[in-house]
Design a protein around this motif. Sequence first.
Motif, PDB file in Angstrom:
ATOM      1  N   THR A 150     -10.882  -8.555 -85.341  1.00 52.94           N
ATOM      2  CA  THR A 150      -9.620  -8.283 -84.637  1.00 52.94           C
ATOM      3  C   THR A 150      -9.680  -7.011 -83.807  1.00 52.94           C
ATOM      4  O   THR A 150      -8.795  -6.776 -82.988  1.00 52.94           O
ATOM      5  CB  THR A 150      -8.468  -8.140 -85.642  1.00 52.94           C
ATOM      6  N   GLY A 151     -10.691  -6.178 -84.045  1.00 53.91           N
ATOM      7  CA  GLY A 151     -10.761  -4.896 -83.360  1.00 53.91           C
ATOM      8  C   GLY A 151     -10.010  -3.791 -84.055  1.00 53.91           C
ATOM      9  O   GLY A 151     -10.050  -2.636 -83.608  1.00 53.91           O
ATOM     10  N   ARG A 249      -5.841  -3.368 -79.303  1.00 58.21           N
ATOM     11  CA  ARG A 249      -7.222  -2.958 -79.642  1.00 58.21           C
ATOM     12  C   ARG A 249      -8.242  -3.771 -78.857  1.00 58.21           C
ATOM     13  O   ARG A 249      -9.259  -3.234 -78.412  1.00 58.21           O
ATOM     14  CB  ARG A 249      -7.453  -3.120 -81.148  1.00 58.21           C
ATOM     15  N   THR A 250      -8.008  -5.063 -78.710  1.00 59.20           N
ATOM     16  CA  THR A 250      -8.985  -5.900 -78.011  1.00 59.20           C
ATOM     17  C   THR A 250      -8.932  -5.693 -76.510  1.00 59.20           C
ATOM     18  O   THR A 250      -9.917  -5.966 -75.797  1.00 59.20           O
ATOM     19  CB  THR A 250      -8.729  -7.391 -78.329  1.00 59.20           C
TER      20      THR A 250
END
Length: 252
Positions: A150-151, A249-250
């Motif tokens: 998921t980062g 985050r991604t």
Amino acid sequence: MEPTADEPTLPPAIAEAWGLRGRTPKGPRPGLTLGGIVAAAVALADAEGLPAVSMSRVAKELGAATMALYRYVGAKEELLTLMVDAAYGEPPAPAGSGPDWRVGLSRWAWAEREALRRHPWIVRVPIGSPPLTPHQLGWLDAGLRCLDGTGLTEPEKMSVMLLLTSYVRNEALLTAQLLDAAQAAGREPGAVMPAYARLVARLADPARFPALHAVLASGALDSDDDPDDEFTFGLDRLLDGVETLVRARTAG
């Protein structure tokens, strides 16, 4: 591996749950086992509630002397910890990670809710430390694995799991308390909110509580909501927030 001098030690019964010690040298009573003691205590809590569980009562259920139990469990607090671990059982298998993280966490949350419904006394057991027992760490690991790819940072993953289990446990506790209150008042569980709405309408001045009276006028409190619908609503909003963080985050 033996703990170093600066590492905390496990209570003996918890260590045995991990297979880190053998039979106690104090002369265990034939026929008694740690697993049997825990199973008897869980059955007692399921049947009569957590207040019924005491070392003496569990011993009576097993046909043993109370002191015999202390050869296996050093204190009631240890027994309660092991009861919770046994009641949770094995965690759900991860549904996947990466794009499927939300499916996995939703499945995890519903599985925990079902465990708490089967054993509502779990939420009455005081939490004295983060999870240390095999099944509870298994549940935590299963949830964390859903967040692979998921980062999110590792601390963020832990925070997500704390938020998620806090939501599930709070919903379970609220449901149990409302059920207790309904039973104490002699009401059917589905009649709680209508009775509440009538009381509020009588007590609350519309000029002082205009927003609350708007809710009353809408009929939102005329019947109890389906607990599954309420749980779904809250879980979806929680996961919406996590999804916003994952996207941030991604995209970074």
